[in-house]
Design a protein around this motif. Structure first.
Motif, PDB file in Angstrom:
ATOM      1  N   PHE A   3       0.576  -1.398   0.104  1.00 58.32           N
ATOM      2  CA  PHE A   3      -0.036  -0.001   0.073  1.00 58.32           C
ATOM      3  C   PHE A   3       1.026   1.000  -0.158  1.00 58.32           C
ATOM      4  O   PHE A   3       1.576   1.773   1.065  1.00 58.32           O
ATOM      5  N   TYR A   4       1.414   1.453  -1.196  1.00 59.34           N
ATOM      6  CA  TYR A   4       2.072   2.804  -1.266  1.00 59.34           C
ATOM      7  C   TYR A   4       3.600   2.489  -0.475  1.00 59.34           C
ATOM      8  O   TYR A   4       3.530   3.665   0.386  1.00 59.34           O
ATOM      9  N   PRO A   5       3.436   1.943  -1.142  1.00 64.99           N
ATOM     10  CA  PRO A   5       5.534   1.881  -0.520  1.00 64.99           C
ATOM     11  C   PRO A   5       6.492   3.123  -0.932  1.00 64.99           C
ATOM     12  O   PRO A   5       5.850   4.173  -1.701  1.00 64.99           O
ATOM     13  N   TYR A   6       7.333   2.592  -0.321  1.00 64.01           N
ATOM     14  CA  TYR A   6       8.868   3.368   0.053  1.00 64.01           C
ATOM     15  C   TYR A   6       9.063   3.523  -1.477  1.00 64.01           C
ATOM     16  O   TYR A   6       8.957   3.386  -2.917  1.00 64.01           O
ATOM     17  N   ALA A   7       9.760   5.114  -1.868  1.00 61.67           N
ATOM     18  CA  ALA A   7      10.296   5.112  -2.922  1.00 61.67           C
ATOM     19  C   ALA A   7      11.482   4.008  -3.696  1.00 61.67           C
ATOM     20  O   ALA A   7      11.344   3.502  -4.848  1.00 61.67           O
ATOM     21  N   GLY A   8      11.983   3.348  -2.956  1.00 61.78           N
ATOM     22  CA  GLY A   8      13.527   2.288  -3.296  1.00 61.78           C
ATOM     23  C   GLY A   8      12.091   0.710  -4.196  1.00 61.78           C
ATOM     24  O   GLY A   8      12.504   0.310  -4.934  1.00 61.78           O
ATOM     25  N   TYR A   9      10.815   0.694  -4.238  1.00 57.01           N
ATOM     26  CA  TYR A   9       9.719  -0.212  -4.219  1.00 57.01           C
ATOM     27  C   TYR A   9       9.999  -0.207  -5.701  1.00 57.01           C
ATOM     28  O   TYR A   9      10.159  -0.946  -6.540  1.00 57.01           O
ATOM     29  N   PHE A  10       9.508   1.497  -5.490  1.00 56.27           N
ATOM     30  CA  PHE A  10       9.996   1.405  -7.780  1.00 56.27           C
ATOM     31  C   PHE A  10      10.477   1.242  -8.235  1.00 56.27           C
ATOM     32  O   PHE A  10      10.636   1.885  -9.286  1.00 56.27           O
ATOM     33  N   GLU A  11      12.223   1.536  -7.811  1.00 54.34           N
ATOM     34  CA  GLU A  11      13.066   0.986  -8.389  1.00 54.34           C
ATOM     35  C   GLU A  11      12.906  -0.098  -9.245  1.00 54.34           C
ATOM     36  O   GLU A  11      13.209  -0.078  -9.916  1.00 54.34           O
ATOM     37  N   LEU A  12      11.997  -1.430  -8.233  1.00 58.07           N
ATOM     38  CA  LEU A  12      11.764  -2.450  -9.339  1.00 58.07           C
ATOM     39  C   LEU A  12      11.201  -2.046 -10.377  1.00 58.07           C
ATOM     40  O   LEU A  12      11.658  -2.678 -11.401  1.00 58.07           O
ATOM     41  N   PHE A  13      10.010  -0.930 -10.570  1.00 62.14           N
ATOM     42  CA  PHE A  13       9.473  -0.758 -11.720  1.00 62.14           C
ATOM     43  C   PHE A  13      10.497  -0.621 -13.140  1.00 62.14           C
ATOM     44  O   PHE A  13      10.400  -1.720 -14.304  1.00 62.14           O
ATOM     45  N   ARG A  14      11.383   0.442 -12.618  1.00 62.45           N
ATOM     46  CA  ARG A  14      12.728   1.482 -12.872  1.00 62.45           C
ATOM     47  C   ARG A  14      13.255   0.231 -13.977  1.00 62.45           C
ATOM     48  O   ARG A  14      13.551   0.574 -15.217  1.00 62.45           O
ATOM     49  N   GLN A  15      14.301  -0.499 -12.924  1.00 61.05           N
ATOM     50  CA  GLN A  15      14.898  -1.043 -12.981  1.00 61.05           C
ATOM     51  C   GLN A  15      14.879  -2.799 -14.115  1.00 61.05           C
ATOM     52  O   GLN A  15      15.497  -3.932 -14.210  1.00 61.05           O
ATOM     53  N   SER A  16      12.569  -2.596 -14.183  1.00 59.73           N
ATOM     54  CA  SER A  16      12.303  -4.246 -14.639  1.00 59.73           C
ATOM     55  C   SER A  16      11.923  -3.839 -15.491  1.00 59.73           C
ATOM     56  O   SER A  16      11.113  -3.372 -15.842  1.00 59.73           O
TER      57      SER A  16
END
Length: 208
Positions: free
Chosen positions: A10-23
């Protein structure tokens, strides 16, 4: 193909979205047990604009369920919508910001779908705000046998999807073996997120 596999938060921290960016593909890991003390159904949000405030738990109104319940099988409580509005109003800065953002209000306040659908839609909304691609598949759609557990389950998912690289957050270092992944022809890569703020991305979306 570079693949990330994570429970829907539920709306995690920015590091979680790094997975979207690099995958290239993000797997919503919803075929596993619901972690009651985890971040699937809650996050810490500041109640005011004070940047020094640590925040308090904002928790989705999930219906009572057994300890064995999987994330994909969660449901909202019978009075979820009314309860959700009450909980949101405990965070006046957040609630006021939602009043000013119709798109965010509709996304965050719509509880007329199962929780996993809600979480996926809110991750989609966050990725759109961050300018990230949203190519996802749910692990529950892959029909991985229950006999596959922990690392073996992750490896099975990666093989099913043709993954050549598994991107994971630093916390996974203690869970996975580089040697085992190498033996299966898959690169195990841990993203460096130590300098990324741990606050919920919801605060950035709403400017609070």
């Amino acid at each position: 193909m570079k693949i990330a596999i994570m429970q829907p938060y539920f709306y995690p921290y920015a590091g979680y979205f790094e997975l979207f960016r690099q995958s290239e593909l993000f797997v919503i890991y919803d075929c596993v047990q619901f972690p009651r003390r985890g971040w699937v159904h809650r996050n810490k949000i500041r109640r005011t604009n004070d940047a020094h405030e640590s925040g308090e738990w904002l928790t989705l109104p999930i219906a009572s369920c057994s300890q064995q319940t999987k994330i994909k099988d969660l449901s909202f409580a019978q009075d979820a919508e009314a309860e959700w509005y009450q909980r949101l109003q405990r965070f006046p800065t957040l609630y006021q910001a939602l009043q000013n953002r119709q798109d965010a209000f509709e996304t965050i306040c719509s509880l007329d779908v199962p929780p996993v659908d809600y979480l996926v839609e809110n991750l989609r909304f966050a990725c759109s705000f961050l300018g990230l691609h949203f190519n996802v598949v749910r692990s529950s759609e892959l029909s991985i046998p229950e006999s596959y557990k922990a690392q073996d389950r992750i490896l099975k998912i990666l093989k099913e999807l043709g993954g050549s690289c598994y991107n994971n957050l630093p916390g996974g270092r203690e869970l996975y073996s580089q040697e085992d992944f190498r033996d299966n022809g898959i690169e195990l890569n841990f993203l460096e997120t130590m300098h990324i703020s741990k606050k919920s991305v919801l605060q950035d979306i709403l400017g609070i």
